[in-house]
Motif scaffolding. Structure first.
Motif, PDB file in Angstrom:
ATOM      1  N   ALA A  75       0.833  -1.205   0.000  1.00 25.21           N
ATOM      2  CA  ALA A  75       0.000   0.000   0.000  1.00 25.21           C
ATOM      3  C   ALA A  75       0.868   1.254   0.000  1.00 25.21           C
ATOM      4  O   ALA A  75       0.594   2.208  -0.738  1.00 25.21           O
ATOM      5  N   ALA A  76       1.920   1.249   0.815  1.00 23.49           N
ATOM      6  CA  ALA A  76       2.806   2.417   0.885  1.00 23.49           C
ATOM      7  C   ALA A  76       3.539   2.637  -0.426  1.00 23.49           C
ATOM      8  O   ALA A  76       3.665   3.778  -0.889  1.00 23.49           O
ATOM      9  N   VAL A  77       4.018   1.564  -1.043  1.00 23.81           N
ATOM     10  CA  VAL A  77       4.726   1.690  -2.324  1.00 23.81           C
ATOM     11  C   VAL A  77       3.787   2.247  -3.383  1.00 23.81           C
ATOM     12  O   VAL A  77       4.154   3.153  -4.138  1.00 23.81           O
ATOM     13  N   GLU A  78       2.565   1.735  -3.437  1.00 20.37           N
ATOM     14  CA  GLU A  78       1.620   2.258  -4.425  1.00 20.37           C
ATOM     15  C   GLU A  78       1.300   3.724  -4.155  1.00 20.37           C
ATOM     16  O   GLU A  78       1.207   4.533  -5.082  1.00 20.37           O
ATOM     17  N   LEU A  79       1.150   4.074  -2.886  1.00 20.42           N
ATOM     18  CA  LEU A  79       0.882   5.468  -2.542  1.00 20.42           C
ATOM     19  C   LEU A  79       2.043   6.362  -2.960  1.00 20.42           C
ATOM     20  O   LEU A  79       1.849   7.403  -3.593  1.00 20.42           O
ATOM     21  N   VAL A  80       3.258   5.957  -2.642  1.00 20.89           N
ATOM     22  CA  VAL A  80       4.443   6.736  -3.020  1.00 20.89           C
ATOM     23  C   VAL A  80       4.551   6.843  -4.540  1.00 20.89           C
ATOM     24  O   VAL A  80       4.784   7.927  -5.080  1.00 20.89           O
ATOM     25  N   ASN A  81       4.368   5.738  -5.233  1.00 24.61           N
ATOM     26  CA  ASN A  81       4.495   5.741  -6.690  1.00 24.61           C
ATOM     27  C   ASN A  81       3.382   6.508  -7.379  1.00 24.61           C
ATOM     28  O   ASN A  81       3.533   6.909  -8.544  1.00 24.61           O
ATOM     29  N   SER A  82       2.293   6.753  -6.682  1.00 25.32           N
ATOM     30  CA  SER A  82       1.212   7.544  -7.284  1.00 25.32           C
ATOM     31  C   SER A  82       1.659   8.972  -7.563  1.00 25.32           C
ATOM     32  O   SER A  82       1.045   9.677  -8.367  1.00 25.32           O
TER      33      SER A  82
ATOM     34  N   ILE B 181       1.868  13.222   2.463  1.00 18.98           N
ATOM     35  CA  ILE B 181       2.718  12.262   3.171  1.00 18.98           C
ATOM     36  C   ILE B 181       3.581  11.440   2.207  1.00 18.98           C
ATOM     37  O   ILE B 181       4.545  10.790   2.619  1.00 18.98           O
ATOM     38  N   ARG B 182       3.301  11.499   0.929  1.00 20.53           N
ATOM     39  CA  ARG B 182       4.046  10.680  -0.035  1.00 20.53           C
ATOM     40  C   ARG B 182       5.560  10.923   0.002  1.00 20.53           C
ATOM     41  O   ARG B 182       6.320   9.940   0.022  1.00 20.53           O
ATOM     42  N   PRO B 183       6.046  12.162   0.051  1.00 19.44           N
ATOM     43  CA  PRO B 183       7.505  12.343   0.104  1.00 19.44           C
ATOM     44  C   PRO B 183       8.139  11.776   1.377  1.00 19.44           C
ATOM     45  O   PRO B 183       9.255  11.258   1.346  1.00 19.44           O
ATOM     46  N   VAL B 184       7.435  11.849   2.485  1.00 19.22           N
ATOM     47  CA  VAL B 184       7.949  11.300   3.744  1.00 19.22           C
ATOM     48  C   VAL B 184       8.053   9.779   3.641  1.00 19.22           C
ATOM     49  O   VAL B 184       9.063   9.187   4.025  1.00 19.22           O
ATOM     50  N   LEU B 185       7.014   9.168   3.113  1.00 23.25           N
ATOM     51  CA  LEU B 185       7.045   7.706   2.947  1.00 23.25           C
ATOM     52  C   LEU B 185       8.117   7.297   1.942  1.00 23.25           C
ATOM     53  O   LEU B 185       8.774   6.265   2.124  1.00 23.25           O
ATOM     54  N   ARG B 186       8.314   8.087   0.903  1.00 23.66           N
ATOM     55  CA  ARG B 186       9.382   7.794  -0.068  1.00 23.66           C
ATOM     56  C   ARG B 186      10.735   7.790   0.631  1.00 23.66           C
ATOM     57  O   ARG B 186      11.543   6.890   0.429  1.00 23.66           O
ATOM     58  N   ARG B 187      10.982   8.795   1.458  1.00 17.69           N
ATOM     59  CA  ARG B 187      12.259   8.844   2.191  1.00 17.69           C
ATOM     60  C   ARG B 187      12.419   7.610   3.070  1.00 17.69           C
ATOM     61  O   ARG B 187      13.504   7.036   3.142  1.00 17.69           O
ATOM     62  N   LEU B 188      11.345   7.194   3.731  1.00 20.87           N
ATOM     63  CA  LEU B 188      11.404   6.014   4.587  1.00 20.87           C
ATOM     64  C   LEU B 188      11.683   4.758   3.769  1.00 20.87           C
ATOM     65  O   LEU B 188      12.560   3.964   4.115  1.00 20.87           O
ATOM     66  N   LEU B 189      10.957   4.573   2.677  1.00 20.35           N
ATOM     67  CA  LEU B 189      11.078   3.353   1.875  1.00 20.35           C
ATOM     68  C   LEU B 189      12.409   3.250   1.133  1.00 20.35           C
ATOM     69  O   LEU B 189      12.816   2.163   0.746  1.00 20.35           O
TER      70      LEU B 189
ATOM     71  N   THR C  82       2.851   1.629   7.888  1.00 20.07           N
ATOM     72  CA  THR C  82       4.091   1.591   7.097  1.00 20.07           C
ATOM     73  C   THR C  82       5.300   1.515   8.023  1.00 20.07           C
ATOM     74  O   THR C  82       6.227   0.731   7.783  1.00 20.07           O
ATOM     75  N   ALA C  83       5.294   2.301   9.079  1.00 24.81           N
ATOM     76  CA  ALA C  83       6.406   2.276  10.039  1.00 24.81           C
ATOM     77  C   ALA C  83       6.527   0.897  10.692  1.00 24.81           C
ATOM     78  O   ALA C  83       7.645   0.382  10.855  1.00 24.81           O
ATOM     79  N   MET C  84       5.419   0.297  11.057  1.00 21.22           N
ATOM     80  CA  MET C  84       5.453  -1.037  11.671  1.00 21.22           C
ATOM     81  C   MET C  84       6.020  -2.062  10.680  1.00 21.22           C
ATOM     82  O   MET C  84       6.818  -2.930  11.049  1.00 21.22           O
ATOM     83  N   ALA C  85       5.622  -1.966   9.424  1.00 19.86           N
ATOM     84  CA  ALA C  85       6.134  -2.887   8.398  1.00 19.86           C
ATOM     85  C   ALA C  85       7.632  -2.669   8.193  1.00 19.86           C
ATOM     86  O   ALA C  85       8.403  -3.632   8.079  1.00 19.86           O
ATOM     87  N   MET C  86       8.044  -1.419   8.175  1.00 19.37           N
ATOM     88  CA  MET C  86       9.473  -1.130   8.021  1.00 19.37           C
ATOM     89  C   MET C  86      10.265  -1.626   9.224  1.00 19.37           C
ATOM     90  O   MET C  86      11.417  -2.040   9.082  1.00 19.37           O
TER      91      MET C  86
ATOM     92  N   GLU D  45      16.126  -6.978   6.053  1.00 24.41           N
ATOM     93  CA  GLU D  45      15.489  -7.243   4.767  1.00 24.41           C
ATOM     94  C   GLU D  45      15.288  -5.970   3.946  1.00 24.41           C
ATOM     95  O   GLU D  45      14.404  -5.915   3.090  1.00 24.41           O
ATOM     96  N   MET D  46      16.105  -4.965   4.178  1.00 29.40           N
ATOM     97  CA  MET D  46      15.946  -3.701   3.459  1.00 29.40           C
ATOM     98  C   MET D  46      16.138  -3.859   1.951  1.00 29.40           C
ATOM     99  O   MET D  46      15.645  -3.040   1.179  1.00 29.40           O
ATOM    100  N   SER D  47      16.800  -4.928   1.524  1.00 28.78           N
ATOM    101  CA  SER D  47      16.989  -5.154   0.085  1.00 28.78           C
ATOM    102  C   SER D  47      15.667  -5.473  -0.606  1.00 28.78           C
ATOM    103  O   SER D  47      15.618  -5.539  -1.836  1.00 28.78           O
ATOM    104  N   ARG D  48      14.612  -5.651   0.147  1.00 33.05           N
ATOM    105  CA  ARG D  48      13.279  -5.860  -0.445  1.00 33.05           C
ATOM    106  C   ARG D  48      12.758  -4.589  -1.102  1.00 33.05           C
ATOM    107  O   ARG D  48      11.807  -4.630  -1.868  1.00 33.05           O
ATOM    108  N   LEU D  49      13.368  -3.460  -0.793  1.00 35.16           N
ATOM    109  CA  LEU D  49      12.955  -2.173  -1.347  1.00 35.16           C
ATOM    110  C   LEU D  49      14.097  -1.572  -2.160  1.00 35.16           C
ATOM    111  O   LEU D  49      15.253  -1.611  -1.736  1.00 35.16           O
ATOM    112  N   SER D  50      13.763  -1.023  -3.311  1.00 34.88           N
ATOM    113  CA  SER D  50      14.751  -0.368  -4.164  1.00 34.88           C
ATOM    114  C   SER D  50      14.019   0.628  -5.049  1.00 34.88           C
ATOM    115  O   SER D  50      12.810   0.805  -4.934  1.00 34.88           O
TER     116      SER D  50
END
Length: 177
Positions: free
Chosen positions: A13-20, A59-67, A118-122, A130-135
């Motif tokens: 959900a967070a990735v889709e939100l950020v990519n939107s 919130i999208r830029p904040v989540l992008r920085r996190l991801l 999103t924070a709990m998932a991160m 497992e941070m390599s799951r995100l790129s």
């Protein structure tokens, strides 16, 4: 590492939100928020108004920085996000979904629930190294975030459109030779 269902769901959900936010922006209307909310099976408060849309867009830029953060930075961001939200994790079952974690009440604003989930998932990714799951997308013309849940960690593109664009460009380059 096997990720819990709610971890995968929150990350997707967070990735889709950020990519939107990528061009073309695909989160411009309340109806688009409704579709995203339903697709990712969110529950609880959903105001369905312009204010909620604006909060999600903001919130999208904040989540992008996190991801896209490194592991240590992600850990700091997660701690800050959870503290600011006064998150109190608890296990719940509802709507046909087995035990999973919620850390804020269902009547909290949607944007707060998105940030906390999103924070709990991160936190799971950080703890499991497992941070390599995100790129970011391997298409040089795209800045989309990629969530790789494949067993062999082979996902390189944020969408099939990007993968196809790169494949077609490579094909055309080979044909020119």
């Amino acid at each position: 590492m096997l990720l819990a269902h709610d971890t995968e769901a929150a990350l997707a959900a967070a990735v889709e939100l950020v990519n939107s936010a990528e061009d073309p922006d695909t989160l411009r209307t309340v109806e688009q928020v409704d579709a995203w909310y339903a697709k990712h099976r969110y529950t609880g408060r959903h105001d369905r108004d312009d204010a909620e849309l604006a909060e999600l867009r903001a919130i999208r830029p904040v989540l992008r920085r996190l991801l896209t953060a490194d592991r240590d930075t992600a850990a700091e961001m997660v701690n800050d996000m959870l503290a600011r939200a006064h998150a109190v994790p608890r296990l719940l079952r509802h709507d046909g979904i087995d035990w999973h974690i919620h850390a804020v009440a269902a009547d909290e604003p949607l944007v707060r629930r998105v940030v906390v989930e999103t924070a709990m998932a991160m936190a799971d990714l950080v703890r499991g190294d497992e941070m390599s799951r995100l790129s970011t997308c391997a298409d040089e013309t795209c800045a989309g975030v990629v969530l790789d849940l494949t067993r062999n960690r082979s996902r390189r593109f944020c969408s099939t459109a990007c993968a196809n664009r790169v494949a077609v460009a490579a094909y055309r380059a080979r044909k020119k030779r």
